[in-house]
Design a protein around this motif. Structure first.
Motif, PDB file in Angstrom:
ATOM      1  N   VAL A 170       0.690  -1.184   0.003  1.00 13.84           N
ATOM      2  CA  VAL A 170       0.057  -0.077  -0.088  1.00 13.84           C
ATOM      3  C   VAL A 170       0.805   1.336  -0.027  1.00 13.84           C
ATOM      4  N   LEU A 171       0.317   2.424  -0.328  1.00 13.77           N
ATOM      5  CA  LEU A 171       0.983   3.755  -0.512  1.00 13.77           C
ATOM      6  C   LEU A 171       0.822   4.320   1.047  1.00 13.77           C
TER       7      LEU A 171
ATOM      8  N   THR B 273      11.525   3.533  -0.126  1.00 21.00           N
ATOM      9  CA  THR B 273      11.158   2.475   0.467  1.00 21.00           C
ATOM     10  C   THR B 273      10.000   2.835   1.453  1.00 21.00           C
ATOM     11  N   SER B 274      10.438   3.771   2.326  1.00 17.60           N
ATOM     12  CA  SER B 274       9.544   3.998   3.484  1.00 17.60           C
ATOM     13  C   SER B 274       8.183   4.693   3.063  1.00 17.60           C
ATOM     14  N   ASP B 275       7.914   5.006   1.717  1.00 19.52           N
ATOM     15  CA  ASP B 275       6.769   5.373   1.482  1.00 19.52           C
ATOM     16  C   ASP B 275       5.638   4.328   1.174  1.00 19.52           C
ATOM     17  N   PHE B 276       6.010   3.012   1.417  1.00 19.14           N
ATOM     18  CA  PHE B 276       5.186   1.867   1.028  1.00 19.14           C
ATOM     19  C   PHE B 276       5.175   0.936   2.538  1.00 19.14           C
ATOM     20  N   ASP B 277       4.178   0.283   2.392  1.00 21.04           N
ATOM     21  CA  ASP B 277       3.937  -0.946   3.617  1.00 21.04           C
ATOM     22  C   ASP B 277       3.204  -1.837   3.151  1.00 21.04           C
TER      23      ASP B 277
ATOM     24  N   ARG C  96      -0.419  10.108  -7.487  1.00 23.92           N
ATOM     25  CA  ARG C  96      -1.017  11.331  -6.804  1.00 23.92           C
ATOM     26  C   ARG C  96      -2.496  11.760  -7.278  1.00 23.92           C
ATOM     27  N   ARG C  97      -2.603  11.342  -8.707  1.00 26.57           N
ATOM     28  CA  ARG C  97      -4.036  11.753  -9.072  1.00 26.57           C
ATOM     29  C   ARG C  97      -4.961  10.671  -8.646  1.00 26.57           C
ATOM     30  N   LEU C  98      -4.834   9.548  -8.452  1.00 26.46           N
ATOM     31  CA  LEU C  98      -5.656   8.483  -8.534  1.00 26.46           C
ATOM     32  C   LEU C  98      -6.053   7.915  -6.842  1.00 26.46           C
ATOM     33  N   MET C  99      -5.071   7.973  -6.373  1.00 30.70           N
ATOM     34  CA  MET C  99      -4.981   7.287  -4.943  1.00 30.70           C
ATOM     35  C   MET C  99      -4.820   8.187  -3.811  1.00 30.70           C
ATOM     36  N   LYS C 100      -5.333   7.417  -2.550  1.00 31.20           N
ATOM     37  CA  LYS C 100      -5.347   8.056  -1.305  1.00 31.20           C
ATOM     38  C   LYS C 100      -4.247   7.124  -0.568  1.00 31.20           C
ATOM     39  N   GLU C 101      -3.475   7.916   0.642  1.00 29.06           N
ATOM     40  CA  GLU C 101      -2.692   7.315   1.257  1.00 29.06           C
ATOM     41  C   GLU C 101      -3.289   5.924   1.990  1.00 29.06           C
ATOM     42  N   GLY C 102      -2.941   4.937   1.887  1.00 26.62           N
ATOM     43  CA  GLY C 102      -3.346   3.502   2.535  1.00 26.62           C
ATOM     44  C   GLY C 102      -4.063   2.706   1.363  1.00 26.62           C
TER      45      GLY C 102
END
Length: 332
Positions: free
Chosen positions: A8-9, A19-23, A58-64
């Motif tokens: 996930v983002l 890499t820390s931007d992902f979980d 950035r355009r299509l996704m929310k964090e998580g």
């Protein structure tokens, strides 16, 4: 019951992705039920990492949200007669190892797909990148035999196909890439001229030397300074297909470039941005043509395969840094 893994983002990218931007998450999938909408269980076999994921996140996704992307998946369990167990499909279900589908979002690999051909090519040369090259050249650049075609990021998934299709179409092809190894690869593919844009003293001089008469078609994957220089090398009535802008995707502050109006006006150029989805109704035509050329050996391919689903972020970041030759793919 299946436990799926998914990336996930965690945090929207600020500048270059880290890499820390992902979980990495685990998701418990329900069992398939008779008569329900959830009729198929699939396992991802190959996953794609592509430049478009950077701006589209950035355009299509929310964090998580699960990271966007395409995979080749194998049917593990089926209650849908259109998809036999073991059938391979292409779909856009993001960075996950397993998922459940009603079948509506799945595309079977072409029935003429040879057993000897890697199925991962459905994410590259015989997939979205190949179709981008095919329709960008034919419909946007409208290339004609005898013309000169310029393509940047030429050793990448799209650019390497652009150059080969232009050669099939009877054109002279000039390719630019960011390493000597990539330049050697382009010459192996049959590009007429190729150079490392990072090591030339002057990009303007290198482009002029490669084609003193200029360029009829420019297939632009990079944008930025390269595009600003190349536009001045276009012939009168030249056509420019704007496919990508990878030089700008990771900028925290937007670049300020030269203005294009002078060369556009005085050379009467056509510049058109495009998304390959415009030709979804002709998808089968494009895939069949690409598959035929690959089988015949007229279009060659190279894949940069990273082993292990746990390495998805690393493969994505490496691709954005230009570490791959050809298509970057992750094998689960």
């Amino acid at each position: 019951m299946v436990i799926a893994k998914a990336w996930v983002l965690k945090k929207h990218f600020d500048g270059f992705p880290k890499t820390s931007d992902f979980d990495l998450k685990e998701i418990e999938l329900p069992n398939l039920k008779d008569g329900g909408e959830q009729k198929l269980l699939l396992a991802s076999v190959f996953l794609s990492v592509d430049p478009y994921m950077r701006p589209y996140s950035r355009r299509l996704m929310k964090e998580g949200d699960i990271m966007i992307g395409t995979q080749v998946a194998r049917t593990v369990e089926s209650k849908n007669p259109a998809f036999a167990v073991g059938a391979f499909v292409v779909c856009d279900r993001g960075w996950r190892t397993h998922f459940i589908s009603d079948g509506k979002d799945l595309r079977l690999l072409p029935s003429s797909w040879p057993e000897s051909l890697p199925k991962s090519l459905a994410l590259g040369t015989v997939g979205m990148p190949g179709l981008t090259a095919y329709f960008g050249l034919l419909e946007v650049c409208k290339m004609k035999p005898g013309e000169t075609v310029l393509v940047n990021a030429a050793a990448g998934a799209v650019g390497s196909v652009v150059g080969q299709l232009a050669k099939i179409g009877g054109c002279k092809v000039v390719g630019c890439a960011g390493s000597d190894d990539k330049v050697a690869y382009l010459k192996k593919l049959g590009f007429d001229e190729a150079f490392n844009y990072k090591t030339v003293k002057s990009l303007d001089e290198a482009l002029s030397k490669a084609s003193p008469d200029g360029y009829d078609c420019f297939f632009d994957n990079v944008g930025g300074e390269f595009a600003s220089v190349a536009i001045n090398q276009m012939k009168k009535y030249g056509r420019i297909a704007v496919c990508g802008a990878i030089s700008e995707y990771n900028d925290s502050v937007p670049q300020k470039g030269p203005y294009v109006q002078y060369p556009m006006i005085f050379k009467e150029l056509q510049m058109e941005g495009f998304l390959v989805t415009r030709w979804n109704h002709r998808r089968e035509e494009g895939l069949n043509a690409l598959l035929k050329w690959v089988v015949e050996g007229k279009v060659k391919y190279h894949e940069q395969i990273t082993e292990g689903f746990e390495n998805m972020p690393m493969a994505f970041i490496g691709m954005l840094k230009g570490e791959n030759i050809g298509k970057a793919v992750v094998k689960v």
